[in-house]
Scaffold this motif. Structure first.
Motif, short mmCIF file in Angstrom:
data_model
loop_
_atom_site.label_atom_id
_atom_site.label_comp_id
_atom_site.label_asym_id
_atom_site.label_seq_id
_atom_site.Cartn_x
_atom_site.Cartn_y
_atom_site.Cartn_z
N ILE A 1 0.84 -1.20 0.00
CA ILE A 1 0.00 0.00 0.00
C ILE A 1 0.88 1.25 0.00
CG2 ILE A 1 -1.63 1.34 1.38
CD1 ILE A 1 -2.84 -1.39 2.27
N GLY A 2 1.90 1.26 0.84
CA GLY A 2 2.83 2.39 0.86
C GLY A 2 3.55 2.56 -0.46
N PHE A 3 3.92 1.46 -1.09
CA PHE A 3 4.58 1.48 -2.40
C PHE A 3 3.69 2.17 -3.42
CE2 PHE A 3 5.03 -0.63 -6.51
CZ PHE A 3 6.38 -0.45 -6.78
N MET A 4 2.41 1.82 -3.44
CA MET A 4 1.49 2.43 -4.40
C MET A 4 1.29 3.91 -4.11
SD MET A 4 0.90 0.10 -6.51
CE MET A 4 -0.46 0.72 -7.45
N VAL A 5 1.20 4.28 -2.84
CA VAL A 5 1.01 5.69 -2.48
C VAL A 5 2.22 6.52 -2.91
CG1 VAL A 5 0.81 7.27 -0.52
CG2 VAL A 5 -0.61 5.23 -0.62
N VAL A 6 3.42 6.03 -2.62
CA VAL A 6 4.63 6.75 -3.01
C VAL A 6 4.74 6.83 -4.53
CG1 VAL A 6 7.15 6.73 -2.92
CG2 VAL A 6 5.84 6.25 -0.87
N ALA A 7 4.36 5.77 -5.23
CA ALA A 7 4.40 5.80 -6.70
C ALA A 7 3.45 6.86 -7.25
CB ALA A 7 4.03 4.43 -7.26
N VAL A 8 2.27 6.97 -6.68
CA VAL A 8 1.32 7.99 -7.14
C VAL A 8 1.85 9.39 -6.82
CG1 VAL A 8 -0.99 8.94 -6.71
CG2 VAL A 8 -0.69 6.48 -7.04
N ILE A 9 2.41 9.58 -5.63
CA ILE A 9 2.95 10.89 -5.25
C ILE A 9 4.10 11.28 -6.17
CG2 ILE A 9 4.20 12.14 -3.44
CD1 ILE A 9 2.49 10.57 -1.41
N LEU A 10 4.98 10.32 -6.46
CA LEU A 10 6.09 10.61 -7.38
C LEU A 10 5.58 10.98 -8.77
CD1 LEU A 10 8.81 7.98 -6.47
CD2 LEU A 10 9.04 10.45 -6.38
N ASN A 11 4.54 10.31 -9.22
CA ASN A 11 3.99 10.59 -10.53
C ASN A 11 3.33 11.97 -10.56
OD1 ASN A 11 3.46 10.09 -13.19
ND2 ASN A 11 1.71 8.76 -12.80
N ILE A 12 2.63 12.32 -9.49
CA ILE A 12 1.98 13.64 -9.42
C ILE A 12 3.03 14.75 -9.39
CG2 ILE A 12 0.62 15.15 -7.92
CD1 ILE A 12 -1.10 12.71 -7.25
N THR A 13 4.09 14.56 -8.60
CA THR A 13 5.13 15.60 -8.54
C THR A 13 5.87 15.72 -9.87
OG1 THR A 13 6.77 14.04 -7.64
CG2 THR A 13 5.49 15.34 -6.06
N ARG A 14 5.95 14.64 -10.63
CA ARG A 14 6.60 14.71 -11.93
C ARG A 14 5.73 15.49 -12.91
NH1 ARG A 14 10.68 10.60 -13.61
NH2 ARG A 14 10.41 10.30 -11.39
N ILE A 15 4.42 15.35 -12.81
CA ILE A 15 3.51 16.06 -13.72
C ILE A 15 3.49 17.55 -13.36
CG2 ILE A 15 1.07 16.32 -14.34
CD1 ILE A 15 0.79 13.29 -13.99
N TRP A 16 3.39 17.88 -12.06
CA TRP A 16 3.32 19.27 -11.64
C TRP A 16 4.66 19.99 -11.71
CZ3 TRP A 16 -0.12 18.52 -6.73
CH2 TRP A 16 -1.43 18.30 -7.14
N GLY A 17 5.73 19.22 -11.48
CA GLY A 17 7.05 19.85 -11.40
C GLY A 17 7.72 19.83 -12.70
#
Length: 81
Positions: free
Chosen positions: A65-81
């Motif tokens: 679950i933590g793996f999936m959450v961190v993957a989503v957060i990394l993907n969101i920061t890549r899109i916004w950043g």
């Protein structure tokens, strides 16, 4: 923002390695020939949640679950950043 991305990437890599090790440490789910003779109804079969195998399953679940959450957060920061 770049420092946060680096920290999350390091955490993500550590979680990947830990998840791989935990999955490899677990026993297979097949009961084998013991299930034919009723071997699945032993003490270890009934109390699997309290054993080391049960602990590994719980840790694996929460780590995934933590793996999936961190993957989503990394993907969101890549899109916004």
């Amino acid at each position: 923002m770049e420092i946060l991305r680096i920290i999350l990437t390091v955490i993500f890599i550590v979680m990947c390695i830990a998840l791989t090790v935990l999955v490899l440490m677990q026993e297979g789910k097949d009961a084998g020939l013991g299930a034919i003779a009723g071997g699945a109804e032993t003490y270890w079969g009934k109390n699997k949640g309290r054993s080391m195998e049960g602990l590994l399953v719980k840790i694996t679940k929460w780590l995934a679950i933590g793996f999936m959450v961190v993957a989503v957060i990394l993907n969101i920061t890549r899109i916004w950043g």
